[in-house]
Write a protein that holds these residues in place. Structure first.
Motif, short mmCIF file in Angstrom:
data_model
loop_
_atom_site.label_atom_id
_atom_site.label_comp_id
_atom_site.label_asym_id
_atom_site.label_seq_id
_atom_site.Cartn_x
_atom_site.Cartn_y
_atom_site.Cartn_z
N LYS A 115 -0.90 -44.02 -26.79
CA LYS A 115 -1.67 -43.06 -26.01
C LYS A 115 -2.80 -43.77 -25.26
O LYS A 115 -3.39 -44.73 -25.75
CB LYS A 115 -2.27 -41.98 -26.93
N TYR A 116 -3.07 -43.29 -24.06
CA TYR A 116 -4.15 -43.86 -23.27
C TYR A 116 -4.88 -42.73 -22.53
O TYR A 116 -4.42 -41.59 -22.48
CB TYR A 116 -3.63 -44.89 -22.27
N TYR A 117 -6.03 -43.06 -21.98
CA TYR A 117 -6.80 -42.11 -21.18
C TYR A 117 -6.79 -42.57 -19.73
O TYR A 117 -6.64 -43.76 -19.44
CB TYR A 117 -8.25 -42.01 -21.67
N ARG A 118 -6.96 -41.63 -18.83
CA ARG A 118 -7.15 -41.97 -17.41
C ARG A 118 -8.63 -41.81 -17.12
O ARG A 118 -9.18 -40.71 -17.12
CB ARG A 118 -6.34 -41.01 -16.53
N LYS A 178 -6.34 -45.84 -25.95
CA LYS A 178 -7.00 -45.17 -27.06
C LYS A 178 -7.38 -46.19 -28.12
O LYS A 178 -6.52 -46.94 -28.60
CB LYS A 178 -6.08 -44.10 -27.65
N PHE A 221 -8.00 -34.28 -17.72
CA PHE A 221 -7.46 -34.63 -19.03
C PHE A 221 -6.63 -33.48 -19.60
O PHE A 221 -5.54 -33.69 -20.15
CB PHE A 221 -8.59 -34.97 -20.00
N PRO A 228 -13.39 -41.92 -21.29
CA PRO A 228 -13.56 -40.67 -22.04
C PRO A 228 -15.01 -40.19 -21.99
O PRO A 228 -15.94 -40.99 -22.07
CB PRO A 228 -13.15 -41.04 -23.47
N ARG A 281 -13.29 -34.81 -14.99
CA ARG A 281 -12.61 -35.64 -15.95
C ARG A 281 -11.96 -34.80 -17.07
O ARG A 281 -10.82 -35.03 -17.45
CB ARG A 281 -13.61 -36.63 -16.56
N GLU A 328 -2.84 -33.79 -20.58
CA GLU A 328 -2.53 -33.59 -22.00
C GLU A 328 -1.45 -32.52 -22.18
O GLU A 328 -0.52 -32.69 -22.98
CB GLU A 328 -3.80 -33.18 -22.75
N LYS A 330 -6.50 -47.13 -16.65
CA LYS A 330 -6.02 -46.83 -18.00
C LYS A 330 -7.00 -47.35 -19.04
O LYS A 330 -7.39 -48.51 -19.02
CB LYS A 330 -4.64 -47.46 -18.23
N LEU A 349 -0.03 -38.60 -20.97
CA LEU A 349 -0.93 -39.67 -21.39
C LEU A 349 -0.38 -40.47 -22.55
O LEU A 349 -1.12 -41.06 -23.34
CB LEU A 349 -2.30 -39.07 -21.76
#
Length: 207
Positions: A130-133, A182, A114, A136, A110, A118, A179, A123
């Protein structure tokens, strides 16, 4: 000396120091202090990016270093540290080893993914959101304190089952492709408040 030394990485190093101290406490059997250290590391991680972005004169190398050092410290703080706590609390045997290995491996994957996203700026949506895959890795700083609090209200057997499930589910969500937007500052404040209440409750409860 090699490396970059400025205030943009101070919180990251404080987070790491807190987790190392917490690991020592966990090994000595002082799990309440260890959990507080984990939560504090999560709090530091919540703001280290904001501090870094506030420093406008960083070079590209310094920015890249910040990304790498953040992920390396995150692996210790939210990958190895929670795994050690869970192991010492009873997640052992063949199944326990498998769950811990899964959690740690998913943590590494992960964080590496990221970093790649990044550095590519992949992202951020077109409207600059902004988002995370995947989940977190710092989520464990919220999950484990809440799970640890549960032990004061359930039997040891049930608590161990919850620990196993927490490691497995959270670890799996690290690498599931979805997704995760954030969180806003209001959401972060609510999470901090929830964890703070859990820590206060934990301090007064005995088993």
């Amino acid at each position: 000396m090699i490396g970059f030394y400025n205030y943009s990485v101070v919180l990251t190093y404080i987070s790491l120091a807190s987790s190392v101290f917490g690991m020592i406490m966990a090994i000595q059997g002082n799990f309440k202090v260890a959990i507080v250290c984990l939560a504090f590391s999560g709090l530091c991680d919540m703001f280290d990016g904001k501090v870094a972005r506030a420093m406008k004169n960083r070079s590209e190398d310094a920015k890249a270093f910040g990304v790498q050092i953040d992920s390396l410290c995150d692996m210790v703080c939210f990958g190895i540290f929670p795994s050690l706590i869970c192991y010492l609390l009873g997640v052992r045997g063949a199944l326990g080893l498998a769950v811990i290995v899964l959690y740690c491996t998913a943590s590494v994957i992960r964080l590496a993914y990221f970093n790649v996203m990044e550095m590519k700026g992949a992202l951020v949506t077109e409207d600059n959101h902004k988002y995370y895959r995947g989940l977190p890795i710092t989520s464990m700083a919220v999950v484990l304190p809440l799970v640890f609090l549960v032990q004061f209200f359930v039997s040891e057997a049930i608590f161990l089952v919850i620990l196993y499930l927490a490691l497995f589910i959270v670890g799996t969500l690290f690498i599931v492709d979805f997704k995760f937007w954030k969180p806003k500052n209001s959401t972060l404040a609510m999470l901090v408040a929830v964890v703070a209440v859990a820590l206060v409750g934990m301090a007064f409860l005995k088993k």
